[in-house]
Design an enzyme around this catalytic site. Structure first.
Site, PDB file in Angstrom:
ATOM      1  N   GLY A 392      -3.159  -4.514  -4.710  1.00 43.30           N
ATOM      2  CA  GLY A 392      -4.123  -5.574  -4.628  1.00 43.30           C
ATOM      3  C   GLY A 392      -5.418  -5.117  -3.530  1.00 43.30           C
ATOM      4  O   GLY A 392      -5.278  -3.902  -3.220  1.00 43.30           O
ATOM      5  N   GLY A 393      -6.093  -5.868  -3.335  1.00 45.90           N
ATOM      6  CA  GLY A 393      -7.312  -5.591  -2.698  1.00 45.90           C
ATOM      7  C   GLY A 393      -6.909  -5.147  -1.183  1.00 45.90           C
ATOM      8  O   GLY A 393      -7.831  -4.461  -0.622  1.00 45.90           O
ATOM      9  N   LYS A 411       4.138  -2.533   2.611  1.00 44.49           N
ATOM     10  CA  LYS A 411       2.735  -2.907   2.093  1.00 44.49           C
ATOM     11  C   LYS A 411       1.998  -1.651   2.958  1.00 44.49           C
ATOM     12  O   LYS A 411       2.100  -1.525   4.007  1.00 44.49           O
ATOM     13  CB  LYS A 411       2.291  -4.132   2.634  1.00 44.49           C
ATOM     14  CG  LYS A 411       0.771  -4.228   2.050  1.00 44.49           C
ATOM     15  CD  LYS A 411       0.170  -5.721   2.563  1.00 44.49           C
ATOM     16  CE  LYS A 411      -1.118  -5.815   2.108  1.00 44.49           C
ATOM     17  NZ  LYS A 411      -1.515  -6.951   2.439  1.00 44.49           N
ATOM     18  N   ASP A 508      -6.164 -16.703   1.119  1.00 45.53           N
ATOM     19  CA  ASP A 508      -6.380 -16.147  -0.267  1.00 45.53           C
ATOM     20  C   ASP A 508      -5.123 -16.764  -0.846  1.00 45.53           C
ATOM     21  O   ASP A 508      -4.309 -16.015  -1.496  1.00 45.53           O
ATOM     22  CB  ASP A 508      -6.230 -14.581  -0.210  1.00 45.53           C
ATOM     23  CG  ASP A 508      -6.392 -13.856  -1.311  1.00 45.53           C
ATOM     24  OD1 ASP A 508      -7.334 -14.743  -2.481  1.00 45.53           O
ATOM     25  OD2 ASP A 508      -6.187 -12.598  -1.604  1.00 45.53           O
TER      26      ASP A 508
END
Length: 696
Positions: A392-393, A411, A508
């Site tokens: 993802g971003g 991550k 988000d």
């Protein structure tokens, strides 16, 4: 080694001009002429011996491969009449792989000067002023521009990653004449701070400036990197390294190498012994080049092979001992070099700051473990691409297994700017304190790598998005499970907003950031854009971030994020659960609409059942009151005006009430009209009893 170091590194495409004008080197991906640049974003035109970046029509002063920066000349804006305002042309980099560097500052000089910088097309919209300052005059003051503080000149730093910029200069004396007539011209400009320090010594120097150097950061868009035709190597190698910075790949030659990392084998070894300073080695040592570095050895050792050739006995033992010593020395040097690199990364990524912060939390060291890079590298099988479970971003997520058998999710974050390290570490410390059954738990982090690594508990059953839109027939998403998931997400958000040690805005919320565990219970994930705030704060002003379709329209237009912005995003998730539709589709986009608009319109026109998911519609006969009541909650969450939305605590309470209610409740009345009267207070109130219509 001599042959490897001798070849000059390739900087431009073959048969392409490598420079223009005053020795400005134009390295690939930039280029002059067709076939010489990567794409139109990097096209350079050589006009009157001046390199011009074609897409933005600004003169190029310098391109740095190692720093991933370019310097361009940008006009200085001036006004010598108090009653007028001068405005610069708009510089728009939104469709380009460039953004304004934080190495620039915004300056204003002159008497009664109100200098502003905008990031929009509308000068009158104060919401989009991203910087500005005031300067007044004193006839005897000769302030150095790099140190100015409001007398004759002022300065201001701009937000990071800015891509749209326009500058204006005007008077603050409402059109009255300045008292200091000979100094009444006003100037405003953006400039690289280092250039200002070295070249501008007083505000008088500004009066002759027409342009100033401005630094832009650049890279190759992540989606385009693999299209590089001349670089078939992976994104990281022994001689170069690429990092992802906000969706842009920025590549550099590692220490000891030089050249162009965007070419295959473009980074070549530097012979430090030939080009180094005379004292690169001490006077009693001899310099020997090595791949990626050099060694300083005693003179005797440099002729050691002659001694060995003269030996007639014990030659095998001598060579074996020699190679053993050399090998041990080389291995020791590599280990020390690796350890120093890890230590350097740990400090740069804020490791010392994190250790101090964790000491202030009760049991902080146990709640957030600081892993070493060896543990994580082994757990992810050296970040094997087959271990990737999400991208993802904010970064890439890998599945891993620790030595004790625990399954984890690692991550690999995007590059964190140096100016943001303190905020990044603060967020890790805060997130380590979160303890809620419906929030993915942060186990720890690793800061010894170039980019920080975050270690989370592994959630096995994918995302809510997949279960809504990919039609898992073997595990159907029933109405009961949809309502349960909605309640779990609302309760988790309520915990973040109201019960965490410091209120946390997720920023988000979307169905891809809601994971399902082994029992298909919801867990909120991905806190890459989250912000913790002081208890007495009600909002933050920040660069707009989030996902279109879920983004609060009020936040999008004002840059002001509140707790109600998370509520809006949750309302979109509720609409997804009810309709089975994606937040944005091509048909709606052509009409300027999205799921939120379609959903609210359907509610207002009593056509809700026309857009319900088929599986929800099947249940609507038996659960009609519940479906209508939940739809009304979603409608209120999607109110375009934030203060008229419920708090997430009120939402969670109402959803739980709906779930516990029996048939024949007042849900139909709720569908017809339930509105929320908002006050500035954040105290929860019973949603069911709140039915006051807001005044127009």
């Amino acid at each position: 080694m001599a042959k490897v170091a001798a070849a000059a590194p390739l900087l431009t495409n073959p048969n392409c001009s490598s420079s223009c004008g005053n020795n400005v080197t134009i390295p690939f991906p930039f280029g002059i002429g067709e076939g010489c640049y990567f794409d139109e974003s990097y096209a350079v035109e050589c006009k009157s011996n001046k390199p011009i970046l074609r897409r933005i029509h600004l003169e190029l002063l310098n391109i740095s491969l190692q720093a991933s920066t370019v310097q361009v000349n940008q006009p200085v804006i001036s006004s010598c009449k108090d009653e007028t305002e001068e405005v610069s042309d708009l510089v728009n980099l939104e469709t380009l792989p460039f953004y304004f560097s934080v190495d620039n500052s915004f300056y204003g000089t002159g008497c009664d000067n109100f200098a502003r910088v905008y990031s929009s097309n509308d000068d009158d919209d104060d919401d989009y002023i991203v910087g500005g300052c005031l300067s007044i005059c004193h006839p005897e003051n000769k302030t150095h521009v790099s140190q100015c503080g409001g007398i004759q000149c002022c300065q201001n730093n701009l937000p990071p990653a800015l891509q749209i910029l326009k500058i204006s200069v005007s008077s603050i004396n409402n059109g009255t004449k300045s008292n200091i007539q000979h100094q009444n011209c006003k100037y405003a400009f953006l400039a690289d701070r280092e250039w200002i320090r070295n070249n501008i010594h007083s505000t008088k120097d500004v009066e002759v400036l027409k342009q100033t150097p401005v630094t832009l950061n650049w890279g190759i868009s992540n989606s385009s990197y693999d299209k590089l035709t001349l670089n078939k190597s992976p994104k990281n190698g022994s001689s170069f390294e690429c990092v992802d910075d906000s969706g842009l790949m920025r590549c550099i030659c590692l220490k000891g190498y030089e050249g162009n990392p965007y070419f295959l084998r473009g980074c070549q070894d530097i012979d430090e012994c030939k080009i180094g300073k005379p004292d690169i080695c001490k006077s009693n040592m001899v310099c020997r080049n090595s791949i990626g570095g050099h060694h300083c050895i005693p003179p005797k050792k440099s002729n050691l092979h002659m001694v060995i050739l003269d030996c007639s006995a014990g030659i095998g033992t001598g060579l074996g001992g020699l190679f053993l010593l050399i090998g041990a020395g080389w291995l020791g040097m590599k280990i020390r070099k690796r350890m120093k690199k890890k230590e350097r990364n740990f400090k740069r990524n804020g490791g010392l700051l994190l250790q101090e912060k964790l000491k202030t939390f009760d049991g902080g060291a146990d709640r957030c473990k600081i892993y070493n890079s060896k543990e994580i590298d082994k757990a992810t099988d050296h970040f094997n691409v087959n271990r990737i479970i999400g991208q993802g971003g904010q970064g890439t997520v890998y599945k891993g297994m620790l030595a004790d058998g625990r399954i984890i999710a690692v991550k690999k974050s995007k590059v964190v700017a140096k100016v943001k390290i303190e905020e990044f570490i603060h967020e890790i410390a805060i997130l380590s304190q979160i303890n809620h059954r419906n929030v993915v738990k942060l186990l720890g982090c690793c800061l010894e790598t170039y980019v920080p690594l975050l270690v989370y508990e592994f959630i096995p059953n994918g995302t809510l998005f997949q279960y809504i839109h990919d039609q898992h027939e073997e595990i159907p998403l029933t109405w009961e499970s949809r309502l349960r998931i909605a309640i779990e997400v609302a309760e988790a958000l309520s915990y973040l907003h109201f019960a965490a040690s410091s209120p946390i805005y997720h920023r988000d919320i979307k169905s891809t950031n809601i994971l399902l565990d082994d029992k298909y219970k919801a867990k909120i994930a991905d806190f890459g854009t989250s912000i913790s705030i002081a208890i007495d704060q009600t909002h933050i002003t920040t660069k707009v971030q989030g996902t279109f379709g879920y983004l609060d329209p009020e936040y999008f237009h004002s840059s002001i994020f509140t707790a109600k912005s998370d509520v809006y995003s949750f309302g979109v998730v509720l609409a997804e659960l009810l309709t089975g539709e994606r937040p944005i589709n091509s048909t709606w986009a052509e009409e300027g609409k999205n799921l939120a608009i379609i959903f609210v319109t359907s509610m207002e026109e009593n056509h809700l059942f026309d857009i319900l998911d088929a599986r929800v519609r099947e249940m609507a006969m038996a659960k009609e009151e519940e479906v209508l009541a939940v739809a009304n909650v979603a409608k209120n969450c999607l109110n375009p005006i934030g203060k008229y939305r419920p708090t997430i605590k009120e939402v969670a309470k109402e959803l739980a009430r709906i779930r516990g209610s029996t048939k024949g409740s007042n849900a139909q009345q709720n569908y017809e009209e339930v509105e929320y009267e908002r006050t500035e207070s954040t105290e929860p109130r019973d949603v069911a009893s709140s039915s006051t219509r807001r005044s127009e």
